[in-house]
Design a protein around this motif. Structure first.
Motif, PDB file in Angstrom:
ATOM      1  N   HIS A 106       0.599  -1.081   0.011  1.00  0.00           N
ATOM      2  CA  HIS A 106      -0.040  -0.049  -0.030  1.00  0.00           C
ATOM      3  C   HIS A 106       0.907   1.261  -0.085  1.00  0.00           C
ATOM      4  O   HIS A 106       0.485   2.253  -0.687  1.00  0.00           O
ATOM      5  N   ARG A 107       1.934   1.206   0.923  1.00  0.00           N
ATOM      6  CA  ARG A 107       2.930   2.321   0.927  1.00  0.00           C
ATOM      7  C   ARG A 107       3.533   2.572  -0.411  1.00  0.00           C
ATOM      8  O   ARG A 107       3.912   3.557  -0.766  1.00  0.00           O
ATOM      9  N   GLN A 108       3.970   1.420  -1.078  1.00  0.00           N
ATOM     10  CA  GLN A 108       4.353   1.694  -2.530  1.00  0.00           C
ATOM     11  C   GLN A 108       3.457   1.852  -3.539  1.00  0.00           C
ATOM     12  O   GLN A 108       3.772   1.709  -4.721  1.00  0.00           O
ATOM     13  N   GLY A 109       2.244   2.158  -3.214  1.00  0.00           N
ATOM     14  CA  GLY A 109       1.191   2.152  -4.573  1.00  0.00           C
ATOM     15  C   GLY A 109       0.595   1.020  -5.016  1.00  0.00           C
ATOM     16  O   GLY A 109       0.094   1.239  -5.991  1.00  0.00           O
ATOM     17  N   LYS A 110       0.827  -0.077  -4.451  1.00  0.00           N
ATOM     18  CA  LYS A 110       0.219  -1.490  -4.949  1.00  0.00           C
ATOM     19  C   LYS A 110      -1.209  -1.795  -4.059  1.00  0.00           C
ATOM     20  O   LYS A 110      -1.173  -1.262  -2.995  1.00  0.00           O
ATOM     21  N   THR A 111      -1.992  -2.524  -4.796  1.00  0.00           N
ATOM     22  CA  THR A 111      -2.934  -3.116  -4.245  1.00  0.00           C
ATOM     23  C   THR A 111      -3.022  -3.798  -2.751  1.00  0.00           C
ATOM     24  O   THR A 111      -3.638  -3.516  -2.069  1.00  0.00           O
ATOM     25  N   ARG A 112      -2.079  -5.065  -3.174  1.00  0.00           N
ATOM     26  CA  ARG A 112      -1.974  -5.725  -1.879  1.00  0.00           C
ATOM     27  C   ARG A 112      -0.399  -6.508  -2.103  1.00  0.00           C
ATOM     28  O   ARG A 112      -0.100  -6.587  -3.285  1.00  0.00           O
ATOM     29  N   GLY A 113       0.008  -6.850  -0.945  1.00  0.00           N
ATOM     30  CA  GLY A 113       1.054  -7.981  -1.316  1.00  0.00           C
ATOM     31  C   GLY A 113       0.873  -9.468  -1.584  1.00  0.00           C
ATOM     32  O   GLY A 113      -0.261  -9.724  -2.040  1.00  0.00           O
ATOM     33  N   LYS A 114       2.151 -10.190  -1.160  1.00  0.00           N
ATOM     34  CA  LYS A 114       1.795 -11.581  -1.636  1.00  0.00           C
ATOM     35  C   LYS A 114       2.527 -12.281  -0.643  1.00  0.00           C
ATOM     36  O   LYS A 114       3.787 -12.619  -0.331  1.00  0.00           O
ATOM     37  N   THR A 115       1.379 -13.342  -0.105  1.00  0.00           N
ATOM     38  CA  THR A 115       1.823 -14.446   0.888  1.00  0.00           C
ATOM     39  C   THR A 115       1.533 -15.763  -0.226  1.00  0.00           C
ATOM     40  O   THR A 115       0.663 -15.844  -0.636  1.00  0.00           O
ATOM     41  N   GLU A 116       2.456 -16.549   0.157  1.00  0.00           N
ATOM     42  CA  GLU A 116       2.433 -17.896  -0.885  1.00  0.00           C
ATOM     43  C   GLU A 116       2.885 -19.077  -0.168  1.00  0.00           C
ATOM     44  O   GLU A 116       3.669 -19.211   0.885  1.00  0.00           O
ATOM     45  N   MET A 117       2.767 -20.384  -0.636  1.00  0.00           N
ATOM     46  CA  MET A 117       3.205 -21.637  -0.284  1.00  0.00           C
ATOM     47  C   MET A 117       3.482 -22.429  -1.611  1.00  0.00           C
ATOM     48  O   MET A 117       2.691 -22.311  -2.373  1.00  0.00           O
ATOM     49  N   TRP A 118       4.369 -23.323  -1.416  1.00  0.00           N
ATOM     50  CA  TRP A 118       4.675 -24.465  -2.352  1.00  0.00           C
ATOM     51  C   TRP A 118       4.442 -25.714  -1.766  1.00  0.00           C
ATOM     52  O   TRP A 118       4.942 -25.876  -0.581  1.00  0.00           O
ATOM     53  N   TYR A 119       3.948 -26.437  -2.562  1.00  0.00           N
ATOM     54  CA  TYR A 119       3.951 -28.164  -2.276  1.00  0.00           C
ATOM     55  C   TYR A 119       4.744 -28.750  -3.360  1.00  0.00           C
ATOM     56  O   TYR A 119       4.412 -28.527  -4.618  1.00  0.00           O
TER      57      TYR A 119
END
Length: 317
Positions: A106-119
Motif C-alpha cells: 500500500h505504501r508503495q502504491g500497490k493494491t496488496r502484497g503476496k504471501t504464498e506456499m509451495w507443495y
C-alpha cells in the motif's frame, strides 16, 4: 463443483512436466506455469463445464457473491477472488524474488502484497530451491551482495523432495531452482520484486530489470533455523501444513473413502489433486478427481465425499 480451463503459460524457463501431469492433449512446449484458478485481471480462468460453463471466475464472484466465497470473504475481498492457484515447472533457475506485505505494498502504491506456499511435486533428482535468509544481513549489505553477485551466499538452500512444503510469507526471499515442480497457493497479486537474476540476458541481449530499492524495503531480515514446513505424513486424515490470514492448507493422502465436513466453514474450498485418482461427490454431483485436477467448491457446500486412492491439497480462506 466448479472446474476451470487451465491457463497455460509458455516461458523461457518452462519445462515439459505440466502437460502430462494434467493429462492434457496438447503439444505446447516450455510450459512454465498452469494457472488453475485465477481472478487476476486479464488472466481469469474460465469455467470448463456445467451450468456456469464459459463464465470467468470474476463473473461467478459477481453473480454468486457470498454463496461462492463465503460471507466474511465477500465482505473482505468484494468481487475479487482472493486466491491464485498454479502449477510451476522450472527447467531453469528462476530469479530470486521477494513480495511485499499488504502494508508495504500500500505504501508503495500497490493494491496488496503476496504471501504464498509451495507443495513439491515429483521434481528432478537434486533439484533445489532458496527460501529465507541463513545469515543476518542489513539492507545495505543486501544491496552490496546483489551488486557483487554474492546474494545467494546469504540464502538458505534446500534440496526438494516430493511432498515437501515451503511457506513463504510476504517479505521472505525465495527462488525456485532448475528441476523443481511445485503446486503454488498464493494471494491474488502479481507484485513481485526481482532481487537477482544470475546476470542472465533476455532474447534481446539485455539484463532483466532488478527492483533493488523496492525489494530492500520489502525484505523481512529475520533469520530462522528452518524454512521447510515440518509435518507428519499420515494416511486418511487431514494434516494442516500452512495457516495464515490469507489461506489455510491441509494435505490428505487417502486410501479409503472420506467425508469432508464443511458445515461450519464460511469459505469456498479448493481441492488440488497431486497424486492418484478417485471420485468426488458434492451437492448432488459426482466427478473424477485425479492428479492434476483442481476443483472449486462453493461456500454453500456442506460436505464432500472423496473416494479412491488420491492425494490432494485442501485450501480455503
Amino acid at each position: 463443483m466448479i472446474k476451470f480451463e487451465p491457463l497455460l503459460k509458455q516461458t523461457l524457463w518452462g519445462g515439459d512436466k505440466i502437460i502430462p501431469f494434467k493429462h492434457l492433449n496438447d503439444t505446447l512446449e516450455n510450459v512454465g506455469e498452469s494457472w488453475e484458478i485465477s481472478g487476476v485481471k486479464d488472466n481469469e480462468t474460465i469455467v470448463s463445464e456445467g451450468e456456469y460453463k464459459g463464465k470467468s471466475l470474476n463473473q461467478l464472484v459477481r453473480e454468486l457473491k457470498d454463496k461462492l466465497v463465503g460471507q466474511e470473504n465477500y465482505e473482505r475481498f468484494g468481487d475479487e477472488f482472493p486466491l491464485l492457484i498454479k502449477f510451476i515447472d522450472a527447467r531453469q533457475d528462476l530469479s530470486i524474488q521477494v513480495h511485499p506485505t499488504d502494508e508495504i505494498a500500500h505504501r508503495q502504491g500497490k493494491t496488496r502484497g503476496k504471501t504464498e506456499m509451495w507443495y513439491a511435486l515429483e521434481s528432478a533428482p537434486g533439484a533445489q530451491l532458496y527460501n529465507g535468509l541463513k545469515q543476518q544481513i542489513t539492507p545495505e549489505q543486501y544491496k552490496q551482495m546483489v551488486e557483487n553477485d554474492t546474494i545467494t551466499d546469504a540464502l538458505a538452500r534446500y534440496e526438494v523432495n516430493e511432498g515437501d512444503v515451503f511457506f513463504i510469507p510476504a517479505g521472505r526471499i525465495h527462488a525456485i531452482g532448475a528441476g523443481c515442480f511445485v503446486a503454488e497457493i498464493q494471494q491474488t497479486s502479481d507484485v513481485t520484486y526481482r532481487i537477482y537474476d544470475f546476470k542472465r540476458k533476455d532474447k534481446n541481449g539485455n539484463y532483466r530489470e532488478l527492483h533493488t530499492e523496492l525489494a530492500a524495503e520489502s525484505i523481512d531480515y529475520t533469520v530462522l533455523p528452518n524454512y521447510r514446513a515440518e509435518y507428519e505424513r499420515t494416511k486418511n486424515e487431514g494434516v494442516q501444513v500452512a495457516t495464515c490470514p490469507y489461506f489455510t492448507t491441509a494435505i490428505y493422502d487417502l486410501t479409503e473413502p472420506m467425508t469432508l465436513d464443511y458445515t461450519e466453514l464460511d469459505s469456498f474450498v479448493i481441492l488440488i489433486a497431486v497424486k492418484g485418482e478417485g471420485t468426488i461427490k458434492a451437492n448432488g454431483q459426482e466427478t473424477t478427481f485425479r492428479m492434476g485436477d483442481t476443483i472449486l467448491q462453493p461456500a454453500t457446500t456442506a460436505e464432500v465425499k472423496v473416494s479412491g486412492e488420491v492425494k490432494f491439497l485442501e485450501t480455503f480462506v
